[in-house]
Design an enzyme around this catalytic site. Sequence first.
Site, PDB file in Angstrom:
ATOM      1  N   THR A   1       0.792  -1.224   0.000  1.00  0.00           N
ATOM      2  CA  THR A   1       0.000   0.000   0.000  1.00  0.00           C
ATOM      3  C   THR A   1       0.826   1.276   0.000  1.00  0.00           C
ATOM      4  OG1 THR A   1      -1.538  -1.306   1.293  1.00  0.00           O
ATOM      5  CG2 THR A   1      -1.798   1.059   1.439  1.00  0.00           C
TER       6      THR A   1
ATOM      7  N   ARG B   1     -11.881  -9.398  -3.360  1.00  0.00           N
ATOM      8  CA  ARG B   1     -11.281  -9.273  -2.030  1.00  0.00           C
ATOM      9  C   ARG B   1     -11.029  -7.800  -1.708  1.00  0.00           C
ATOM     10  NH1 ARG B   1      -6.160  -6.996   0.006  1.00  0.00           N
ATOM     11  NH2 ARG B   1      -5.701  -8.034   1.974  1.00  0.00           N
TER      12      ARG B   1
ATOM     13  N   GLY C   1      -9.205  -5.461   1.297  1.00  0.00           N
ATOM     14  CA  GLY C   1      -8.369  -5.462   2.482  1.00  0.00           C
ATOM     15  C   GLY C   1      -8.689  -4.287   3.391  1.00  0.00           C
TER      16      GLY C   1
ATOM     17  N   HIS D   1      -0.255  -6.452   6.190  1.00  0.00           N
ATOM     18  CA  HIS D   1      -1.175  -7.543   5.880  1.00  0.00           C
ATOM     19  C   HIS D   1      -2.599  -7.111   6.187  1.00  0.00           C
ATOM     20  CE1 HIS D   1      -3.037 -11.634   6.636  1.00  0.00           C
ATOM     21  NE2 HIS D   1      -2.693 -11.638   5.363  1.00  0.00           N
TER      22      HIS D   1
END
Length: 309
Positions: free
Chosen positions: A169, A197, A199, A222
Amino acid sequence: MSAVLVVHGGAWAIPDELAKASVDGVKAAARKGSVVLRDNGRALDAVEAAVKALEDNMVFNAGHGATLNVDGEVELDAIIMDGRTLNCGAVSSVKNIPNPVSLARAVMEKTSHVMLTGRGANLFAESVGFSTVTTHALVSEFERKEWECHKTYAAGVLEDFNTQWTHDTVGAVAVDSSGNVACATSTGGIRNKMVGRVGDSSVIGCGAYADNLSGAVSCTGHGESILKVTLAKLILSHVEQGKSVADASDLALQYMGERVQGGGGAITVSPSGKWAATFTTQRMAWAAAENDVLWSGLDPNERKKENLN
């Protein structure tokens, strides 16, 4: 008061061959955002300008340079938040938009919603005049080759951010001369993720949060781990309890590592201009513009200083 802007280019095991380009990229983005602040601009405009610069740089996993999902497509997530009003806009799983952070801002300013996702986000982008580009234009040759080498999510993502083929990111936080804070975060997500997906990056309180009463945070690492501990809000809760921004960031990242075994990083700024760039991964490219000084780092405990102008 003095305005401050801090940017990051992702917390992961940045390989030596990308190290210089990563640091150069965050420094350039910090300079871009600092120009806004030097002209007495708003923190919100500064973080958008900085993140757009990172999205336009193929070195980083956001906008141009984004990772590919399991079907070989780019799906982008982004968020922007104004600490003065708590207004926020976000997009997730949006396709073919080179600067999703600006689309997130349009969601904030032109709709009554906080987040739009997938097809709805793209339809909104079209309705307000955002141009689109091809997937090919967003994907670097490096990413295409890495995707071919690591075509299964499980083979790579379970190694979290400790391998040299998974990158992450980008984000920015700022406080302006009026004491208003803002944050922005943008990502292409995890390579070989499932279609759809989402995050942490676009989720308020997880990938980013800004509040004039405590500060602004942009997170990296993560995503599933960050979501589980609502990392951005957790950092600011420590600040509200009297911790410094550096100690608050350290405590929250340590908790995430112990509680859910997640690695990551965060940049944090307070309304008074105190700032921190903290990470538990091997490396994180970051830069901070403060007064006439440009700070930067890559490795743990690294903090280099040069003239901003």
